[in-house]
Motif scaffolding. Structure first.
Motif, PDB file in Angstrom:
ATOM      1  N   ALA A 163      -7.495  -2.088  -1.358  1.00 58.98           N
ATOM      2  CA  ALA A 163      -9.002  -1.356  -1.273  1.00 58.98           C
ATOM      3  C   ALA A 163      -8.277   0.505  -1.597  1.00 58.98           C
ATOM      4  CB  ALA A 163      -9.989  -1.584  -0.617  1.00 58.98           C
ATOM      5  N   LEU A 164      -7.026   0.571  -1.025  1.00 54.79           N
ATOM      6  CA  LEU A 164      -6.513   1.783  -1.259  1.00 54.79           C
ATOM      7  C   LEU A 164      -5.668   2.813  -2.350  1.00 54.79           C
ATOM      8  CD1 LEU A 164      -4.252   0.797   2.005  1.00 54.79           C
ATOM      9  CD2 LEU A 164      -6.329   1.624   1.746  1.00 54.79           C
ATOM     10  N   ASP A 165      -5.990   3.644  -2.693  1.00 54.60           N
ATOM     11  CA  ASP A 165      -5.449   4.064  -3.922  1.00 54.60           C
ATOM     12  C   ASP A 165      -4.013   3.949  -4.032  1.00 54.60           C
ATOM     13  OD1 ASP A 165      -4.388   7.132  -2.966  1.00 54.60           O
ATOM     14  OD2 ASP A 165      -5.703   7.143  -1.293  1.00 54.60           O
ATOM     15  N   ALA A 166      -3.312   4.042  -5.364  1.00 55.45           N
ATOM     16  CA  ALA A 166      -1.967   4.208  -4.919  1.00 55.45           C
ATOM     17  C   ALA A 166      -0.750   4.803  -5.024  1.00 55.45           C
ATOM     18  CB  ALA A 166      -1.649   4.505  -6.399  1.00 55.45           C
ATOM     19  N   GLN A 167      -1.407   6.085  -4.008  1.00 55.09           N
ATOM     20  CA  GLN A 167      -0.433   6.219  -3.492  1.00 55.09           C
ATOM     21  C   GLN A 167      -0.072   5.779  -1.950  1.00 55.09           C
ATOM     22  OE1 GLN A 167      -1.054  10.589  -4.069  1.00 55.09           O
ATOM     23  NE2 GLN A 167      -0.340  11.213  -5.448  1.00 55.09           N
ATOM     24  N   THR A 168      -1.401   5.698  -1.544  1.00 54.14           N
ATOM     25  CA  THR A 168      -1.972   5.235  -0.034  1.00 54.14           C
ATOM     26  C   THR A 168      -0.700   3.388  -0.192  1.00 54.14           C
ATOM     27  OG1 THR A 168      -3.349   6.672   0.015  1.00 54.14           O
ATOM     28  CG2 THR A 168      -3.275   5.084   1.820  1.00 54.14           C
ATOM     29  N   ARG A 169      -0.799   3.294  -1.198  1.00 50.33           N
ATOM     30  CA  ARG A 169      -1.061   1.874  -0.716  1.00 50.33           C
ATOM     31  C   ARG A 169       0.856   1.161  -1.169  1.00 50.33           C
ATOM     32  NH1 ARG A 169      -3.558  -3.124  -4.748  1.00 50.33           N
ATOM     33  NH2 ARG A 169      -1.891  -4.744  -3.959  1.00 50.33           N
ATOM     34  N   THR A 170       1.022   2.910  -1.713  1.00 44.87           N
ATOM     35  CA  THR A 170       2.922   2.205  -1.186  1.00 44.87           C
ATOM     36  C   THR A 170       3.640   2.222  -0.574  1.00 44.87           C
ATOM     37  OG1 THR A 170       2.719   3.119  -4.489  1.00 44.87           O
ATOM     38  CG2 THR A 170       4.675   3.895  -2.935  1.00 44.87           C
ATOM     39  N   ILE A 171       2.911   3.849   0.190  1.00 44.05           N
ATOM     40  CA  ILE A 171       2.759   4.039   1.202  1.00 44.05           C
ATOM     41  C   ILE A 171       3.241   2.542   2.640  1.00 44.05           C
ATOM     42  CG2 ILE A 171       2.398   5.593   3.602  1.00 44.05           C
ATOM     43  CD1 ILE A 171       1.462   7.956   1.264  1.00 44.05           C
ATOM     44  N   MET A 172       1.857   2.121   2.704  1.00 46.98           N
ATOM     45  CA  MET A 172       1.369   1.131   3.261  1.00 46.98           C
ATOM     46  C   MET A 172       2.357  -0.132   3.193  1.00 46.98           C
ATOM     47  SD  MET A 172      -0.926   1.879   5.595  1.00 46.98           S
ATOM     48  CE  MET A 172      -0.736   0.441   6.521  1.00 46.98           C
ATOM     49  N   GLN A 173       2.320  -0.583   2.032  1.00 47.71           N
ATOM     50  CA  GLN A 173       3.669  -1.461   1.795  1.00 47.71           C
ATOM     51  C   GLN A 173       4.784  -0.845   2.502  1.00 47.71           C
ATOM     52  OE1 GLN A 173       4.242  -0.918  -2.315  1.00 47.71           O
ATOM     53  NE2 GLN A 173       1.857  -2.326  -3.160  1.00 47.71           N
ATOM     54  N   ASP A 174       5.706   0.619   2.361  1.00 48.44           N
ATOM     55  CA  ASP A 174       6.994   1.006   3.217  1.00 48.44           C
ATOM     56  C   ASP A 174       6.329   0.393   4.704  1.00 48.44           C
ATOM     57  OD1 ASP A 174       9.738   2.312   2.840  1.00 48.44           O
ATOM     58  OD2 ASP A 174       8.278   3.382   4.299  1.00 48.44           O
ATOM     59  N   GLU A 175       5.157   1.322   5.436  1.00 47.05           N
ATOM     60  CA  GLU A 175       5.066   0.868   6.946  1.00 47.05           C
ATOM     61  C   GLU A 175       5.088  -0.100   7.026  1.00 47.05           C
ATOM     62  OE1 GLU A 175       1.963   3.797   7.512  1.00 47.05           O
ATOM     63  OE2 GLU A 175       2.628   5.604   7.395  1.00 47.05           O
ATOM     64  N   LEU A 176       4.758  -1.335   6.342  1.00 51.05           N
ATOM     65  CA  LEU A 176       4.134  -2.336   7.056  1.00 51.05           C
ATOM     66  C   LEU A 176       5.881  -3.745   6.878  1.00 51.05           C
ATOM     67  CD1 LEU A 176       2.604  -5.493   7.353  1.00 51.05           C
ATOM     68  CD2 LEU A 176       2.238  -5.643   4.977  1.00 51.05           C
ATOM     69  N   SER A 177       6.754  -2.689   5.695  1.00 54.27           N
ATOM     70  CA  SER A 177       7.906  -3.516   5.708  1.00 54.27           C
ATOM     71  C   SER A 177       8.602  -2.929   6.998  1.00 54.27           C
ATOM     72  CB  SER A 177       8.999  -2.935   4.804  1.00 54.27           C
ATOM     73  OG  SER A 177      10.011  -3.464   4.378  1.00 54.27           O
ATOM     74  N   GLN A 178       8.544  -1.874   7.792  1.00 50.98           N
ATOM     75  CA  GLN A 178       9.386  -1.181   8.734  1.00 50.98           C
ATOM     76  C   GLN A 178       8.268  -2.230   9.662  1.00 50.98           C
ATOM     77  OE1 GLN A 178       9.800   2.902   8.993  1.00 50.98           O
ATOM     78  NE2 GLN A 178       9.234   2.938   6.852  1.00 50.98           N
ATOM     79  N   ILE A 179       6.672  -2.072   9.356  1.00 49.03           N
ATOM     80  CA  ILE A 179       6.748  -3.275  11.014  1.00 49.03           C
ATOM     81  C   ILE A 179       7.170  -4.266  10.943  1.00 49.03           C
ATOM     82  CG2 ILE A 179       4.246  -4.174  12.113  1.00 49.03           C
ATOM     83  CD1 ILE A 179       3.359  -1.673  10.411  1.00 49.03           C
ATOM     84  N   TYR A 180       7.499  -5.641   9.878  1.00 49.17           N
ATOM     85  CA  TYR A 180       8.570  -6.595   9.791  1.00 49.17           C
ATOM     86  C   TYR A 180       9.124  -6.390  10.570  1.00 49.17           C
ATOM     87  CZ  TYR A 180       9.677 -10.448   8.229  1.00 49.17           C
ATOM     88  OH  TYR A 180      10.498 -12.082   7.919  1.00 49.17           O
ATOM     89  N   GLU A 181       9.836  -5.649  10.089  1.00 42.24           N
ATOM     90  CA  GLU A 181      11.151  -5.041  10.647  1.00 42.24           C
ATOM     91  C   GLU A 181      11.531  -5.705  12.383  1.00 42.24           C
ATOM     92  OE1 GLU A 181      14.632  -6.477   9.136  1.00 42.24           O
ATOM     93  OE2 GLU A 181      13.467  -5.683   7.026  1.00 42.24           O
ATOM     94  N   LYS A 182      10.338  -4.710  12.996  1.00 46.31           N
ATOM     95  CA  LYS A 182      10.583  -3.975  14.369  1.00 46.31           C
ATOM     96  C   LYS A 182      10.506  -5.752  14.950  1.00 46.31           C
ATOM     97  CE  LYS A 182      10.312   0.750  13.491  1.00 46.31           C
ATOM     98  NZ  LYS A 182       9.257   1.856  14.034  1.00 46.31           N
ATOM     99  N   THR A 183       9.137  -6.150  14.558  1.00 46.96           N
ATOM    100  CA  THR A 183       8.433  -7.317  15.074  1.00 46.96           C
ATOM    101  C   THR A 183       8.942  -9.007  14.607  1.00 46.96           C
ATOM    102  OG1 THR A 183       6.715  -7.674  13.149  1.00 46.96           O
ATOM    103  CG2 THR A 183       6.071  -6.329  14.928  1.00 46.96           C
TER     104      THR A 183
END
Length: 260
Positions: A163-183
């Motif tokens: 449901a997010l716009d393309a730019q926000t989606r790209t940012i959120m993908q990167d942030e989720l990848s980082q969260i996965y690395e930490k958790t």
């Protein structure tokens, strides 16, 4: 903890006695600490499968097995949906506190847990804001923090960024990848976006058109941590092309049957 999806089938019945077979004999495993992504053509039963694993929907046949869980003091799963599903009357902090409150944790402990995950998803300073004061990306960060604060064995995510716009989606993908690395949580992630699947996944399971069946499970051998630039890597593009080949063929077959 390992999740085994064993011969899961699902048939829906409508009020007039008709039946729709959504899933047929799904055999799949979600390994410990693995980010497993499920993709497939529209209507292939991806979200149905996730809801069965979450215990929100009964299977017609088959079972979901959670192996190696030592106790029941924490929930097996937590779900992040496409819709943000936040409590509008609760602040960011109190939304994230909801799970620890329901588990009956001591006040000091649950506040420490909430603050940890608020910090983890980059919402420090927004603790007292309400959902209507947040952007779409920020709302989804709250949803992720709330799910993680439950300390589930398996995090289920049903197209959380669609449901997010393309730019926000790209940012959120990167942030989720980082969260996965930490958790290093085990994650079952549903998406229709092939590039997203390759970027996030350790493995990608490709479902056929309805009734959904597992066509192939593709290991994604790309280094972690992953950053946006990896989308230009030839191996990344090869994985995306391989997955698209399966989905494109299924779409063509569906059109041929409809005479289009």
């Amino acid at each position: 903890m390992r999740v085994v999806i064993e011969k899961i089938s699902k048939t829906f019945e409508d009020g007039s006695g008709g039946q729709t077979e959504a899933l047929r004999d799904i055999n799949l495993s979600n390994e410990e600490n693995e980010f497993l992504v499920v993709v497939g053509p529209s209507g292939c039963g991806k979200s149905t499968l996730l809801n069965i694993v979450a215990g929100l929907l009964p299977a017609t046949s088959g079972r979901v097995i959670f192996e190696g869980i030592p106790d029941t003091s924490r929930p097996h799963t937590a779900v992040v949906f496409q819709e943000f599903a936040l409590f509008p009357w609760r602040t960011v902090e109190r939304n994230v506190l909801y799970g620890p409150e329901e588990r009956g944790l001591p006040r000091k402990e649950r506040r420490e847990i909430a603050q940890y995950y608020i910090d983890l998803v980059g919402l420090t300073g927004f603790e007292k804001k309400y959902p209507h004061q947040l952007s779409g990306g920020m709302k989804q960060r709250v949803s992720i923090a709330r799910a993680l604060a439950n300390d589930p064995w398996l995090l289920l995510m049903d197209e959380p960024f669609s449901a997010l716009d393309a730019q926000t989606r790209t940012i959120m993908q990167d942030e989720l990848s980082q969260i996965y690395e930490k958790t290093h949580k085990s994650v079952l992630y549903i998406t229709h976006n092939i590039q997203e699947a390759v970027f996030l996944g350790d493995r990608v399971a490709v479902l056929s058109r309805r009734p959904g069946r597992v066509r192939e499970v593709i290991p994604i051998d790309l280094p972690r941590p992953r950053q946006e630039q990896i989308a230009m890597d030839p191996q990344f593009l090869a994985y995306a092309d391989q997955i698209w080949g399966h989905i494109r063929d299924q779409a063509k077959e569906a059109l041929a049957e409809e005479g289009l």
